[in-house]
Design a protein around this motif. Structure first.
Motif, PDB file in Angstrom:
ATOM      1  N   ARG A   1      15.772  10.747  15.578  1.00  0.00           N
ATOM      2  CA  ARG A   1      16.628  10.316  16.264  1.00  0.00           C
ATOM      3  C   ARG A   1      17.612   9.445  15.601  1.00  0.00           C
ATOM      4  N   LEU A   2      16.740   8.495  14.756  1.00  0.00           N
ATOM      5  CA  LEU A   2      17.260   7.480  13.964  1.00  0.00           C
ATOM      6  C   LEU A   2      17.346   7.815  12.277  1.00  0.00           C
ATOM      7  N   THR A   3      18.414   7.243  12.008  1.00  0.00           N
ATOM      8  CA  THR A   3      18.527   7.523  10.166  1.00  0.00           C
ATOM      9  C   THR A   3      17.212   6.610   9.485  1.00  0.00           C
TER      10      THR A   3
ATOM     11  N   ALA B   1      14.375   1.596   9.442  1.00  0.00           N
ATOM     12  CA  ALA B   1      14.081   0.302   8.718  1.00  0.00           C
ATOM     13  C   ALA B   1      14.526  -1.033   9.650  1.00  0.00           C
ATOM     14  N   SER B   2      15.623  -0.640  10.158  1.00  0.00           N
ATOM     15  CA  SER B   2      16.132  -1.557  11.069  1.00  0.00           C
ATOM     16  C   SER B   2      15.480  -1.914  12.306  1.00  0.00           C
ATOM     17  N   LEU B   3      14.708  -0.885  12.870  1.00  0.00           N
ATOM     18  CA  LEU B   3      13.832  -0.830  13.916  1.00  0.00           C
ATOM     19  C   LEU B   3      12.538  -1.751  13.615  1.00  0.00           C
TER      20      LEU B   3
ATOM     21  N   LEU C   1      12.639   0.005   3.730  1.00  0.00           N
ATOM     22  CA  LEU C   1      13.317   1.302   3.603  1.00  0.00           C
ATOM     23  C   LEU C   1      12.348   2.432   3.214  1.00  0.00           C
ATOM     24  N   ASP C   2      11.241   2.090   2.405  1.00  0.00           N
ATOM     25  CA  ASP C   2      10.163   2.973   1.803  1.00  0.00           C
ATOM     26  C   ASP C   2       9.368   3.497   3.106  1.00  0.00           C
ATOM     27  N   LEU C   3       8.938   2.412   3.771  1.00  0.00           N
ATOM     28  CA  LEU C   3       8.055   2.674   4.934  1.00  0.00           C
ATOM     29  C   LEU C   3       8.910   3.782   5.952  1.00  0.00           C
TER      30      LEU C   3
ATOM     31  N   TRP D   1       7.885   7.225   7.284  1.00  0.00           N
ATOM     32  CA  TRP D   1       7.925   7.541   8.924  1.00  0.00           C
ATOM     33  C   TRP D   1       8.933   8.871   9.001  1.00  0.00           C
ATOM     34  N   GLN D   2      10.079   8.790   8.700  1.00  0.00           N
ATOM     35  CA  GLN D   2      11.112  10.125   8.904  1.00  0.00           C
ATOM     36  C   GLN D   2      10.441  11.267   8.226  1.00  0.00           C
ATOM     37  N   ALA D   3       9.768  11.164   7.234  1.00  0.00           N
ATOM     38  CA  ALA D   3       9.196  12.401   6.392  1.00  0.00           C
ATOM     39  C   ALA D   3       7.775  12.761   7.185  1.00  0.00           C
TER      40      ALA D   3
END
Length: 433
Positions: free
Chosen positions: A165-167, A172-174, A248-250, A254-256
């Motif tokens: 859903r998110l980039t 990271a912003s969330l 950003l790394d975390l 999460w995205q991966a």
């Protein structure tokens, strides 16, 4: 739970207790038990932009949350922090019965909410820490539901939609967007914000404003606290870190496919460290004007108050920024309090603060302070116009577009503060689109 027995949530209406104090009391027994947790969050920037004034917008958001908390009743132990309302009730309960709103007609503030259940571990401190970590996760879900009202309100279900859903940047912003406070690490003194030792509470500001007679109204803000500041020059060197930039790394993990159980504890630790740095920075800035006035913790990452001598503000800001160099940097705007009182000075101080935002990363003004009425130097004026021109080229949906909107609304102030050689260029740049 009686709100009168708890510390007041600074800046909120009377009868609104601070979340840290309430949550600590709820876990004080140290006995394991199940809780139902609900977090209601708010669209703060939208409220501020609609109100046209940060303080008024923040007051509107807080009043809306207070109304919701009152409607939920004492059984849910409503408590408040930042732009969130926290509801906690022992046992298993269905929050759908609360009929929590997505918007409140009176004030028109947009909200989102999410919920979860958890079983507290044994011990008062472990239970308190577990509840704070749960608030972090549920607050993230509430932000998702605020922006996507059709998402499930159960926090794990809402958070499961993040990958895809998110980039990575959006993720990271969330992770960075939830207010985390290092509760309990240092005690606070009389009149200080219960979440921010060393920072005078926002509750003291209305009284200071009422008796203001002369002096300078000051507003400060940490520049680019989410993504940090990058120098606007060919080097593109990083000037300060950012909350989201450090996550950003975390976010990529999460995205991966990384699980929340793997991502959230690490993200929470980073957020705690960053909030400690912020509290230390704001406390240093507030301490530096002692004897010349008081700056209150009225904004999440900024201060507001009165000083008698702008040079004291300059010295304090320079020291605070040096102490947090590479991590955080604030700017400050100030306006004289004249015959029109605080009401007339407020938009002028806010304008002066916005000038410093257009100059972030440039070293202009050298001490980070802009006084309303002081004309910008030519290098500062040209740097500000370059920034605003970049915002125009990026378009209205680009991050930071609100800076150009603000500059256009205050076009007359800009033209007054620019040197003659820059006014022709600014006239076209700041014309309504």
């Amino acid at each position: 739970m009686d709100a009168r027995t708890h510390a007041h949530a600074p800046g909120f209406p009377p009868g609104c207790p601070d979340s840290g104090d309430v949550l600590r009391a709820l876990t004080a027994s140290g006995t394991p038990h199940e809780l139902t947790l609900v977090v209601v969050t708010s669209a703060l920037r939208a409220g501020v932009e609609e109100a046209g004034d940060h303080e008024r917008g923040l007051d509107r958001v807080r009043a809306s949350l207070a109304r919701i908390g009152a409607l939920c009743g004492p059984a849910w132990s409503p408590s408040y922090y930042g732009k969130d309302l926290v509801l906690v009730r022992p046992g298993r309960h269905d929050p759908a019965a609360l009929r929590l709103p997505l918007a409140v007609a009176a004030g028109g503030v947009r909200h989102g909410w999410a919920w979860d259940r958890l079983v507290l571990p044994s011990g008062a401190e472990p239970g308190f820490a577990a509840l704070l970590r749960a608030c972090y996760a549920v607050s993230m879900a509430a932000r998702l539901c605020r922006d996507e009202p059709l998402l499930p309100a159960l926090a794990p279900a809402a958070l499961a939609t993040v990958p895809g859903r998110l980039t990575v940047r959006g993720t990271a912003s969330l992770l960075a967007g939830v207010l985390v406070r290092p509760y309990g690490e240092r005690g606070t003194g009389a009149g200080e914000d219960p979440r921010m030792p060393g920072v005078p509470s926002a509750d003291g500001w209305p009284g200071s404003a009422r008796v203001a007679a002369g002096g300078w109204l000051v507003m400060t803000d940490v520049h680019d606290i989410e993504w940090g500041t990058v120098a606007p020059d060919p080097t593109g060197s990083r000037v300060t870190a950012g909350n989201a930039q450090e996550l950003l790394d975390l976010a990529a993990l999460w995205q991966a496919g990384g699980s929340p159980a793997e991502v959230f504890p690490a993200a929470y630790r980073i957020r705690q460290r960053r909030e400690r740095e912020l509290v230390d920075h704001l406390a240093a800035l507030a301490y530096g004007v002692h004897g010349f006035g008081t700056l209150h913790g009225t904004f999440g990452d900024g201060l507001c108050g009165l000083v008698t001598d702008p040079s004291a503000l300059r010295r304090s800001l320079a020291r605070a920024n040096r102490a947090s160099a590479g991590r955080l940097a604030s700017g400050a705007g100030a306006a004289p309090v004249g015959a029109g009182g605080i009401g007339a000075a407020r938009p002028r101080a806010a304008f002066a603060l916005h000038v410093t935002k257009t100059l972030k990363g440039t070293g202009q003004p050298p001490d980070g302070v802009q006084l309303f009425g002081d004309q910008l130097s030519r290098p500062a004026a040209e740097a500000a116009l370059r920034f605003l021109d970049r915002m125009r080229e990026a378009g209205p949906s680009a991050p930071g577009a609100h800076h150009l909107d603000h500059a256009r609304r205050h076009r007359a102030h800009w033209l007054r503060h620019l040197p003659e050689c820059c006014r022709s260029r600014a006239t076209g740049l700041l014309a309504p689109p």
